[in-house]
Enzyme design. Structure first.
Site, PDB file in Angstrom:
ATOM      1  N   GLY A   1       0.862  -1.242  -0.073  1.00 38.63           N
ATOM      2  CA  GLY A   1      -0.042   0.003   0.023  1.00 38.63           C
ATOM      3  C   GLY A   1       1.013   1.238  -0.057  1.00 38.63           C
ATOM      4  NE  ARG A   2       4.021   2.733   5.514  1.00 32.79           N
ATOM      5  CZ  ARG A   2       3.197   3.193   6.660  1.00 32.79           C
ATOM      6  NH1 ARG A   2       3.313   4.387   6.508  1.00 32.79           N
ATOM      7  NH2 ARG A   2       2.424   2.245   7.399  1.00 32.79           N
TER       8      ARG A   2
ATOM      9  CB  CYS B   1      -9.408  22.734  20.287  1.00 35.02           C
ATOM     10  SG  CYS B   1     -10.387  23.958  19.224  1.00 35.02           S
TER      11      CYS B   1
ATOM     12  CE1 TYR C   1      -2.736   2.123   5.381  1.00 37.29           C
ATOM     13  CE2 TYR C   1      -0.527   2.557   4.766  1.00 37.29           C
ATOM     14  CZ  TYR C   1      -1.523   1.856   4.844  1.00 37.29           C
ATOM     15  OH  TYR C   1      -1.196   0.653   4.644  1.00 37.29           O
TER      16      TYR C   1
HETATM   17  N1  LLP Z   1      -1.968  -6.091   3.847  1.00 35.71           N
HETATM   18  C1  LLP Z   1      -2.659  -6.097   5.238  1.00 35.71           C
HETATM   19  C2  LLP Z   1      -3.313  -7.476   5.765  1.00 35.71           C
HETATM   20  C3  LLP Z   1      -2.494  -4.878   6.105  1.00 35.71           C
HETATM   21  O1  LLP Z   1      -3.085  -4.978   7.007  1.00 35.71           O
HETATM   22  C4  LLP Z   1      -1.940  -3.964   5.476  1.00 35.71           C
HETATM   23  C5  LLP Z   1      -1.695  -2.675   6.328  1.00 35.71           C
HETATM   24  C6  LLP Z   1      -1.348  -3.946   4.253  1.00 35.71           C
HETATM   25  C7  LLP Z   1      -1.381  -5.099   3.303  1.00 35.71           C
HETATM   26  C8  LLP Z   1      -0.707  -2.568   3.534  1.00 35.71           C
HETATM   27  O2  LLP Z   1       0.419  -2.372   4.230  1.00 35.71           O
HETATM   28  P1  LLP Z   1       1.553  -1.238   3.625  1.00 35.71           P
HETATM   29  O3  LLP Z   1       2.260  -1.941   2.290  1.00 35.71           O
HETATM   30  O4  LLP Z   1       0.778  -0.042   3.379  1.00 35.71           O
HETATM   31  O5  LLP Z   1       2.418  -1.114   4.799  1.00 35.71           O
HETATM   32  N2  LLP Z   1      -2.402   3.862   9.303  1.00 35.71           N
HETATM   33  C9  LLP Z   1      -1.060   3.237   9.516  1.00 35.71           C
HETATM   34  C10 LLP Z   1      -0.648   2.018   8.633  1.00 35.71           C
HETATM   35  C11 LLP Z   1      -1.554   1.024   9.018  1.00 35.71           C
HETATM   36  C12 LLP Z   1      -1.466  -0.298   8.108  1.00 35.71           C
HETATM   37  C13 LLP Z   1      -2.472  -1.407   8.047  1.00 35.71           C
HETATM   38  N3  LLP Z   1      -2.285  -2.497   7.436  1.00 35.71           N
HETATM   39  C14 LLP Z   1       0.019   4.368   9.072  1.00 35.71           C
HETATM   40  O6  LLP Z   1      -0.427   5.574   8.639  1.00 35.71           O
HETATM   41  O7  LLP Z   1       1.234   4.265   9.218  1.00 35.71           O
END
Ligand code: LLP
Length: 419
Positions: free
Chosen positions: A276-277, A344, A373
């Site tokens: 994702g990220r 606030c 995110y």
């Molecule tokens: N697959 C699963 C099962 C997940 O739970 C997640 C992210 C991803 C893939 C994607 O992960 P990435 O490649 O984006 O790291 N809100 C937090 C991040 C939460 C991630 C949750 N799960 C932040 O802003 O850092």
């Protein structure tokens, strides 16, 4: 790697000056570079090309339809976690065989909708979920393709960057119970075991936890074979980190692929990744205008028109995001400032104790690495309409989500009217 750059000291997204968008769209707004996110997808696809593989972008990171559409057209699959996200991938026409359904709390209605859509697989996180999938599939008289999400229990102590990522016991099926649960699944009449899934955390900046996890699940795959259970899809989740600060050097998708494919050593499985990220994080910025500059005795505050409701990551993870001016000026002195929002709460900040060249009221700033995110975690706290989202493609841009209005926010509310 991204396509944000200065040209004549003006910050551009691809070939469009962000200031031009700000003037037309108003502030704050999120701006995404399509070229950047497609480049990141392509890098992943190419890195895993020597193996049968599918890159399933994790929709939760940034679920704007225009973003999904661009990725879908370049062959991305999707990792979804809700009925809402399923509807999004339906809208961009992604075929079911490119969709994987993750998440610990799938409802009956969500399972039903995903079965009707024909998703490639459910990544199952518990026995009760498995039972529910069997029931729903039985009622619909279809076979539900499942993988079990295995918690590989990789020792987090050796990898401090991700230790919080691994204290997540609600996720997955414990490694030690995996064979038994697979056997249970294999006996269910309307469940078909199609693979194994494992996601160990997010913003990982080292390769070793990925490799350790893979080693463990490969042992499991062999054991399952002995029980007549064949793993065709191996979903290794998302989690690859991105650079937020200058000097951060997380592994590249190519390095991740090389490490994983070496371990796999030609194992005949379809490898699925759920980044994702790494796809969208550095493809987006949040553009905000300085409302006030408040000079305190000890601290200087730059107060912006964007707040923690628009970008929550600094407030809840103390996350670092770069802050840069839209118009670079070299005659300005550097100052230590806090860049804060109008909300606030003391946690309403984007940067603390940050060296920035002096900024004035009315000037524009970009909060970097905000593509993942960012908007998706925004809220209407303080009755603040959510901001616009803009997608840039070369020398053109489009508003791909309109700024909300206060009227829209109040639309669903009503007074208690006595009959
Ligand atoms: N697959 C699963 C099962 C997940 O739970 C997640 C992210 C991803 C893939 C994607 O992960 P990435 O490649 O984006 O790291 N809100 C937090 C991040 C939460 C991630 C949750 N799960 C932040 O802003 O850092």
């Amino acid at each position: 790697m991204d396509y944000f750059h200065y040209q004549d000291d003006q910050l551009f997204c691809e070939e469009v000056a962000l200031e031009q968008i700000a003037q037309a769209v108003g502030t704050p707004f999120y701006c995404y570079s399509e070229r950047t996110l497609l480049h990141h997808l392509q890098v992943f696809q190419q890195a895993f090309a020597s193996q049968d593989s599918l890159i399933c972008y994790s929709v939760k990171a940034n679920s704007n339809l225009a973003v999904l559409d661009a990725l879908a057209k370049q062959g991305a699959g999707f990792d979804i976690v809700s009925g809402g996200e399923l509807e999004r991938v339906r809208r961009v026409g992604c075929p079911g065989e490119r969709v994987v359904f993750s998440g610990v709390g799938k409802s009956r209605a969500e399972i039903q909708a995903a079965l009707a859509y024909g998703v490639r697989m459910f990544n199952v996180e518990s026995i009760p979920e498995l039972q529910r999938i069997q029931e729903v599939a039985l009622a619909m008289d279809v076979a539900a393709p499942v993988t079990l999400r295995i918690n590989p229990d990789v020792d987090p102590k050796t990898h401090p960057y991700i230790s919080t990522g691994l204290k997540r016991n609600k996720f997955g099926i414990p490694f030690g119970e995996a064979v038994a649960v697979y056997q249970q699944a294999a006996q269910m009449s309307h469940v078909q075991v199609v693979g194994l899934d494992c996601h160990i955390g997010s913003q990982l900046t080292q390769l070793s936890p990925f490799v350790d996890a893979l080693k463990r699940v490969m042992v499991l795959i062999q054991a399952l074979k002995g029980h007549g259970i064949e793993i065709k899809n191996l979903d290794l989740g998302g989690g690859l980190g991105i650079p937020y600060e200058d000097g951060d050097t997380p592994p590249s998708p190519a390095e991740l692929a090389a490490a994983l494919l070496e371990q796999l050593d030609g194992m005949p499985v379809t490898v699925i990744l759920e980044p994702g990220r790494a796809i969208v994080g550095n493809a987006g910025v949040l553009v905000t205008r300085v409302e006030y500059v408040k000079k305190g005795e000890q601290r200087h505050f730059v107060i912006t028109d964007a707040g923690m409701n628009d970008l929550l990551r600094p407030a809840i993870y103390n996350a670092y995001h770069g802050v840069i001016p839209l118009q670079r000026k070299f005659d300005r002195e550097e100052q230590v400032v806090d860049v804060v929002g109008p909300i606030c709460e003391t946690g309403d900040f984007f940067a603390r104790d940050r060296y920035l060249s002096e900024v004035y009221q009315g000037e524009l700033l970009a909060v970097r690495s905000a593509g993942a995110y960012g908007f998706v975690m925004s809220s209407n706290y303080n009755t603040r309409p959510r901001v616009a989202e803009v997608l840039v493609r070369g020398d053109r841009y489009a508003v791909v989500r309109k700024r909300e209005s206060v009227a829209q926010l109040l639309e669903n509310e009503s007074l208690f009217e006595d009959a």
